[in-house]
Motif scaffolding. Structure first.
Motif, PDB file in Angstrom:
ATOM      1  N   ARG A 117      -9.746-109.124 -37.583  1.00 34.30           N
ATOM      2  CA  ARG A 117     -10.743-109.802 -36.867  1.00 34.30           C
ATOM      3  C   ARG A 117     -10.712-110.043 -35.457  1.00 34.30           C
ATOM      4  O   ARG A 117      -9.726-109.947 -35.145  1.00 34.30           O
ATOM      5  CB  ARG A 117     -11.531-111.156 -37.674  1.00 34.30           C
ATOM      6  CG  ARG A 117     -12.006-110.879 -39.090  1.00 34.30           C
ATOM      7  CD  ARG A 117     -13.243-110.327 -39.260  1.00 34.30           C
ATOM      8  NE  ARG A 117     -13.861-109.846 -40.240  1.00 34.30           N
ATOM      9  CZ  ARG A 117     -14.747-109.084 -40.471  1.00 34.30           C
ATOM     10  NH1 ARG A 117     -15.472-108.409 -39.447  1.00 34.30           N
ATOM     11  NH2 ARG A 117     -15.585-108.880 -41.757  1.00 34.30           N
ATOM     12  N   ASP A 126       0.785 -96.896 -26.836  1.00 32.32           N
ATOM     13  CA  ASP A 126      -0.548 -96.869 -27.821  1.00 32.32           C
ATOM     14  C   ASP A 126      -1.668 -97.528 -27.051  1.00 32.32           C
ATOM     15  O   ASP A 126      -2.518 -97.275 -27.639  1.00 32.32           O
ATOM     16  CB  ASP A 126       0.022 -97.891 -29.185  1.00 32.32           C
ATOM     17  CG  ASP A 126       0.386 -99.234 -28.522  1.00 32.32           C
ATOM     18  OD1 ASP A 126       1.295 -99.449 -27.948  1.00 32.32           O
ATOM     19  OD2 ASP A 126      -0.577-100.221 -28.990  1.00 32.32           O
ATOM     20  N   GLY A 167      -5.739-101.686 -36.653  1.00 34.05           N
ATOM     21  CA  GLY A 167      -5.848-102.672 -37.582  1.00 34.05           C
ATOM     22  C   GLY A 167      -6.955-103.515 -37.798  1.00 34.05           C
ATOM     23  O   GLY A 167      -6.986-104.136 -38.779  1.00 34.05           O
ATOM     24  N   GLN A 198       6.039-100.638 -27.735  1.00 34.86           N
ATOM     25  CA  GLN A 198       5.493-101.961 -27.253  1.00 34.86           C
ATOM     26  C   GLN A 198       6.621-102.453 -26.383  1.00 34.86           C
ATOM     27  O   GLN A 198       7.776-103.022 -26.943  1.00 34.86           O
ATOM     28  CB  GLN A 198       5.059-102.684 -28.407  1.00 34.86           C
ATOM     29  CG  GLN A 198       3.907-101.847 -29.347  1.00 34.86           C
ATOM     30  CD  GLN A 198       3.347-103.052 -30.272  1.00 34.86           C
ATOM     31  OE1 GLN A 198       4.587-102.973 -31.185  1.00 34.86           O
ATOM     32  NE2 GLN A 198       2.477-103.242 -30.285  1.00 34.86           N
ATOM     33  N   ASP A 206      -5.625-110.312 -39.336  1.00 36.41           N
ATOM     34  CA  ASP A 206      -6.777-110.500 -40.155  1.00 36.41           C
ATOM     35  C   ASP A 206      -7.864-109.418 -40.064  1.00 36.41           C
ATOM     36  O   ASP A 206      -8.871-109.452 -40.777  1.00 36.41           O
ATOM     37  CB  ASP A 206      -7.342-112.061 -39.884  1.00 36.41           C
ATOM     38  CG  ASP A 206      -7.744-112.161 -38.725  1.00 36.41           C
ATOM     39  OD1 ASP A 206      -7.796-111.273 -37.873  1.00 36.41           O
ATOM     40  OD2 ASP A 206      -8.485-113.194 -38.179  1.00 36.41           O
TER      41      ASP A 206
HETATM   42  P1  AMP Z   1      -3.043-104.213 -29.426  1.00 35.82           P
HETATM   43  O1  AMP Z   1      -2.215-105.547 -28.789  1.00 35.82           O
HETATM   44  O2  AMP Z   1      -4.459-105.102 -29.409  1.00 35.82           O
HETATM   45  O3  AMP Z   1      -3.061-103.133 -28.758  1.00 35.82           O
HETATM   46  O4  AMP Z   1      -2.643-104.042 -30.853  1.00 35.82           O
HETATM   47  C1  AMP Z   1      -1.376-103.740 -31.242  1.00 35.82           C
HETATM   48  C2  AMP Z   1      -1.483-103.670 -32.937  1.00 35.82           C
HETATM   49  O5  AMP Z   1      -1.646-104.822 -33.578  1.00 35.82           O
HETATM   50  C3  AMP Z   1      -2.322-102.523 -33.260  1.00 35.82           C
HETATM   51  O6  AMP Z   1      -1.838-101.896 -34.319  1.00 35.82           O
HETATM   52  C4  AMP Z   1      -3.344-103.137 -33.675  1.00 35.82           C
HETATM   53  O7  AMP Z   1      -4.435-102.655 -34.607  1.00 35.82           O
HETATM   54  C5  AMP Z   1      -2.809-104.642 -34.367  1.00 35.82           C
HETATM   55  N1  AMP Z   1      -3.712-105.773 -34.320  1.00 35.82           N
HETATM   56  C6  AMP Z   1      -3.996-106.454 -33.197  1.00 35.82           C
HETATM   57  N2  AMP Z   1      -4.914-107.637 -33.711  1.00 35.82           N
HETATM   58  C7  AMP Z   1      -5.208-107.595 -35.009  1.00 35.82           C
HETATM   59  C8  AMP Z   1      -5.968-108.262 -35.909  1.00 35.82           C
HETATM   60  N3  AMP Z   1      -6.665-109.146 -35.436  1.00 35.82           N
HETATM   61  N4  AMP Z   1      -5.605-107.814 -37.182  1.00 35.82           N
HETATM   62  C9  AMP Z   1      -5.045-106.751 -37.570  1.00 35.82           C
HETATM   63  N5  AMP Z   1      -4.340-105.894 -36.851  1.00 35.82           N
HETATM   64  C10 AMP Z   1      -4.476-106.281 -35.459  1.00 35.82           C
END
Ligand code: AMP
Ligand code: MG
Length: 470
Positions: A119, A240, A89, A78, A117
């Motif tokens: 959500r 990712d 998540g 990241q 959360d």
């Molecule tokens: P992203 O930035 O959307 O690509 O997500 C990066 C990481 O954060 C991934 O492992 C997601 O599953 C986790 N993630 C993002 N938003 C949430 C959320 N609201 N609840 C749980 N995990 C999250």
């Protein structure tokens, strides 16, 4: 239940390090916002008649027959920093239908949620719905949106906001980070299974790690050239968020540029411009280098493999440049682009940078009104450029206009319209959401009904920052 989805569940046959069984959580009052019927038919879904049933299924409240829900594990870089523990998540994969993943996003926490959360709120759900479907209509490989459902629950962000679930369809959700997760643990058996599985789904015939890498690189080069050609900035090109299939995935703080500038950044968290518009070609090569590294443990002769993989990654910038030249050549009406045409493109882009002209509308003006494209014409170099362009077009038989109309969209999902759409939807008015979806179904058609969506933002409408908004 009348709804039928012909599920297969092939991912659960992979080593169990790659996922966790996880059911979505029921929500209080699911309400259907949108259901993509043409996509549902293409997926072999039948009996999609009752809106309440659709809302229950596509919010995760009722589990459809044949689903075997899982959350997928992955890792990734990241912003260049290694994170070994990621995954869905806030999403679950229900299963596959006609070879496509059907995933609920915003369906509650999973073992990979950490502090989240699990959500999603309505804003990012509607944004992804509109933008991913627009990308598809623009002819750009992308995940799709099957449904958007309001949960009837409030979730806490910087303020309480309406919760929602997006149903995302992808030719798979395997990411560069999925390979990285296994490689980091030297899980060679897992890596081999994942590569075999990914080859079978996406690149049949490319069965060696080198052939697989080469195929992914080719798809990604094509993808990023296409992004560039419509002024798209992904915003979080972490490994990712980089799909092995070559589809655009994870519409977080993404945006289409209005005024052209190669250094344009929108994402609030991209402080150093790592994922700026003009950096995207370098970053994708960096991501492919991470994939190459992850595939190395599969090679017995690692020295020879390092050399071979390095060459493949080093060849990527040229490959991407060729696709880029081709895409921008079409935008200028050139049927068969040659290397020498590149200068026409770069000169125009530099005029556009100086003049801060609207990316989409400049190309559309050149299409519809080539002798008097208003905003660029004031530049001292424009007349010269225009003469060269005319000379170039005179060398071909094909009509430039026909080519340009298919390469230069009339309407794109502009940031300020997306923001307006979201704030209206939060107060219960979904008319702009539906209007955007309708208009963006045929983005290359000059439809006078949608002229209101083609104007760049006024000074007060400019959106200068976008947020992941999770
Ligand atoms: P992203 O930035 O959307 O690509 O997500 C990066 C990481 O954060 C991934 O492992 C997601 O599953 C986790 N993630 C993002 N938003 C949430 C959320 N609201 N609840 C749980 N995990 C999250
Ligand atoms: Mg992501």
């Amino acid at each position: 239940m009348t709804l039928h989805i012909p599920f297969e569940n092939t991912y659960v046959d992979l080593p169990n390090r790659l996922f966790s069984h996880q059911k979505p959580y029921p929500v209080r009052a699911p309400k259907l916002v949108e259901f993509n019927r043409p996509l549902a038919s293409a997926l072999g879904i039948t009996g999609a008649e009752d809106d309440l049933e659709l809302a229950q299924v596509f919010s995760g409240t009722t589990l459809p027959e044949g689903a075997d829900p899982i959350a997928q594990h992955y890792a990734g870089h990241q912003f260049g920093n290694w994170n070994p523990q990621m995954g869905d998540g806030r999403a679950v994969l229900l299963g596959e239908s006609k070879g496509y993943d059907i995933q609920l996003k915003g369906s509650g926490p999973t073992p990979y949620a950490r502090r989240g959360d699990g959500r999603a709120w309505l804003g990012p759900v509607l944004r992804e719905y509109v933008v991913s479907e627009a990308m598809h209509a623009l002819g750009i490989p992308t995940t799709r949106a099957l449904a958007a459902v309001e949960t009837g629950e409030e979730i806490m962000r910087d303020r309480p906001l309406p919760g929602a679930v997006l149903t995302r369809v992808a030719s798979s959700h395997i990411r560069v980070g999925t390979f990285q997760a296994l490689a980091a643990r030297q899980d060679i058996e897992g890596l081999q299974s994942l590569m075999d599985y990914a080859c079978a789904r996406h690149y049949p015939g490319a069965e060696t790690p080198a052939a697989f890498l080469k195929a992914v690189i080719a798809q990604q080069a094509n993808l990023i050239a296409k992004w560039m050609s419509v002024g798209f900035i992904h915003g979080v090109m972490n490994t990712d968020n980089c799909a092995i299939s070559g589809e655009t995935i994870d519409y977080g703080p993404c945006a289409f540029m209005d005024a052209f500038h190669p250094g344009q950044v929108f994402s609030s968290i991209d402080r150093h411009g790592r994922y700026a518009y003009g950096n995207q070609p370098q970053i994708i090569a960096w991501n492919m280098a991470q994939l190459a590294t992850s595939l190395l443990p599969l090679e017995a002769n690692s020295e020879a493999a390092v050399e071979e993989f390095t060459n493949l990654v080093n060849d990527m910038p040229d490959l991407l440049r060729r696709s880029w030249r081709e895409a921008f050549g079409k935008k200028l009406g050139i049927a068969e682009v040659a290397e020498g045409d590149e200068v026409l493109v770069t000169q125009l882009l530099s005029i556009m940078t100086d003049q801060k002209t609207d990316f989409t509308n400049t190309f559309r003006d050149l299409t519809d009104n080539p002798t008097a494209p208003l905003d660029v014409a004031a530049h001292p170099d424009f007349q010269d450029w225009s003469a060269h362009w005319r000379d170039r077009l005179a060398l071909q038989h094909a009509a430039p206009n026909d080519i340009m109309r298919k390469a230069n969209p009339f309407v794109i999902p502009r940031n300020h319209q997306i923001e307006a759409m979201i704030s209206q939807a939060v107060s219960g008015d979904f008319s702009l959401f539906h209007q955007l979806n309708d208009a963006l179904e045929n983005p290359y058609d000059a439809n006078p009904d949608w002229t209101n969506l083609t104007a760049p933002p006024t000074a007060s409408e400019i959106v200068s920052q976008t947020f992941c908004g999770t």
